[in-house]
Design a protein around this motif. Structure first.
Motif, mmCIF file in Angstrom:
data_model
loop_
_atom_site.group_PDB
_atom_site.id
_atom_site.type_symbol
_atom_site.label_atom_id
_atom_site.label_comp_id
_atom_site.label_asym_id
_atom_site.label_seq_id
_atom_site.Cartn_x
_atom_site.Cartn_y
_atom_site.Cartn_z
ATOM 1 N N ARG A 241 0.845 -1.198 0.000
ATOM 2 C CA ARG A 241 0.000 0.000 0.000
ATOM 3 C C ARG A 241 0.878 1.245 0.000
ATOM 4 O O ARG A 241 1.923 1.284 0.648
ATOM 5 N N SER A 242 0.401 2.265 -0.675
ATOM 6 C CA SER A 242 1.219 3.457 -0.902
ATOM 7 C C SER A 242 1.410 4.312 0.333
ATOM 8 O O SER A 242 2.441 4.951 0.507
ATOM 9 N N GLY A 243 0.385 4.365 1.213
ATOM 10 C CA GLY A 243 0.389 5.408 2.229
ATOM 11 C C GLY A 243 -0.045 6.721 1.598
ATOM 12 O O GLY A 243 -0.642 6.755 0.523
ATOM 13 N N ASP A 244 0.266 7.832 2.245
ATOM 14 C CA ASP A 244 -0.199 9.147 1.782
ATOM 15 C C ASP A 244 0.351 9.486 0.400
ATOM 16 O O ASP A 244 1.523 9.240 0.094
ATOM 17 N N LEU A 245 -0.528 10.070 -0.434
ATOM 18 C CA LEU A 245 -0.165 10.458 -1.794
ATOM 19 C C LEU A 245 -0.663 11.856 -2.096
ATOM 20 O O LEU A 245 -1.579 12.358 -1.445
ATOM 21 N N ASP A 246 -0.091 12.475 -3.122
ATOM 22 C CA ASP A 246 -0.604 13.728 -3.655
ATOM 23 C C ASP A 246 -2.017 13.469 -4.194
ATOM 24 O O ASP A 246 -2.215 12.589 -5.030
ATOM 25 N N PRO A 247 -3.031 14.203 -3.722
ATOM 26 C CA PRO A 247 -4.403 13.951 -4.190
ATOM 27 C C PRO A 247 -4.601 14.207 -5.676
ATOM 28 O O PRO A 247 -5.603 13.782 -6.259
#
Length: 397
Positions: A241-247
């Motif tokens: 899983r990526s975790g936080d990303l640029d929306p």
């Protein structure tokens, strides 16, 4: 499985594995046997069962999808468990939405609600519901309980809960829920056993680091912030899983590569994180073995540790200090090298590890000079489910 005993069966259904444990209710919730079905969706899956009397046995099984995995489990239960001795079956449910706050007995209304909120967690909820329904059909006279990973974080203040989007969506139940709650509940229970009521005055960071990874900030014994958000895909870098990303990422990929919503969700949940960065594996031990010859493996490890280190600093700021740091989860409990890399350069916060204790995966791994006590605690989500069954049935544990 002796016939004169009473048992609880706990089931922990994940996206790629299903764990189960059989507890002897008459002997203070002593585990009688445990098992894990792994490799769901892969060409070869395996069912590993550890029996207190017969030892460990691993069998290759066919589990191309969740439906086949459930069928394998049900067949094993029929052949090896004395169903008449089962008093209740308990499940870990990742997402309870905004309606359910506490453990619940399974009802038609509850299943209807869980089905309605599957868009909040399409990676876990459909399979978990499938497990419950299959067991209900096979064993209709056995009570089933669900425990929600979101329960532990009900204490989040609005400053940590609100998403910075139009408030209209908050009123529809779209906000930061937080997960790994059963694990955090167990870690706090263990800290209380070792430290007593003083933990209620401590500023604590709990780090559940495994294929799924998150942290929680604890003040006055309650969760005040956590890294996972509306779904378990947010926060720290994880196995796949990526975790936080640029929306803005989805819009870009949608326009430039015609990526669909389903393709994007598959990417961030199953093809990202350690696997995405390394291009080879999501397994931390394998990455450590190959990093000297593989630059991508080294970068995956470095990003994982950097994000974790940065989050510890952020939560120390949110807490106004730090007294206790706990490592748990498959990586947090077993990989000394990762704990060491995360804690490097944190001496300014009072975190200092004892090298030998850390290598031993000891219970306390902080040095005598460390102002922050650092623990390594093996988590036990299944025991939390069994304890909840005892509570609802008014049994001692």
């Amino acid at each position: 499985m002796p016939k004169d005993k009473t048992y609880f069966l706990t089931i922990n259904g994940g996206s790629s594995s299903i764990k189960f444990t059989l507890y002897n209710v008459d002997e203070s919730l002593t585990p009688f046997l445990s098992g894990k079905l792994t490799g769901l969706g892969l060409p070869t899956a395996s069912l590993c069962v550890n029996d207190s009397s017969a030892g460990e046995v691993t069998t290759e099984v066919q589990a191309d999808n969740y439906q086949q995995a459930v069928a394998v489990l049900l067949e094993w239960f029929q052949q090896h468990l004395n169903i008449n001795s089962l008093q209740a079956i308990g499940h870990r449910i990742v997402h309870g939405g905004h309606q359910y706050k506490k453990p619940q007995w399974v009802t038609k209304d509850l299943l209807k609600h869980l089905s309605a909120i599957t868009p909040l967690d399409p990676q876990h909820l459909p399979g978990e519901i499938q497990l419950i329904e299959a067991l209900e059909q096979q064993f209709p006279y056995i009570k089933q309980l669900v425990c929600f990973d979101t329960e532990f974080h009900q204490t989040l203040p609005n400053v940590a809960k609100l998403l910075p989007i139009p408030r209209y969506y908050f009123d529809k139940g779209i906000y930061r829920y937080g997960f790994h709650g059963l694990s955090y509940q167990y870690l706090m229970q263990m800290l209380h056993q070792h430290e007593g009521s003083r933990i209620n005055q401590q500023k604590i960071i709990l780090a559940h680091l495994g294929n799924g990874a998150s942290m929680a900030a604890i003040k006055n014994g309650q969760s005040i912030d956590t890294t996972m958000a509306m779904t378990p895909a947010a926060g720290l870098v994880m196995g796949t899983r990526s975790g936080d990303l640029d929306p803005g990422l989805f819009g870009l990929l949608n326009r430039s590569e015609s990526m669909t919503e389903q393709q994007f969700e598959t990417m961030i949940n199953q093809q990202s994180g350690l696997l995405g960065i390394s291009t080879t594996t999501s397994d931390m031990q394998q990455l450590l073995q190959t990093r000297s010859d593989d630059r991508h493996a080294q970068e995956a490890i470095d990003v994982f540790c950097y994000q974790a280190k940065k989050q510890i600093g952020a939560y120390a700021a949110a807490l106004g200090g730090l007294d206790t740091l706990v490592f748990s989860g498959g990586i947090g409990e077993n990989v000394a090298e990762i704990r060491s890399q995360i804690c490097e350069q944190l001496t300014f916060m009072g975190i200092e590890l004892d090298r030998d204790l850390n290598q031993q995966n000891a219970l306390q791994i902080s040095s005598r000079q460390s102002r922050v006590t650092v623990w390594v605690i093996s988590t036990d989500e299944e025991l939390m489910i069994a304890q909840s069954m005892c509570d609802l049935l008014n049994l001692n544990h």
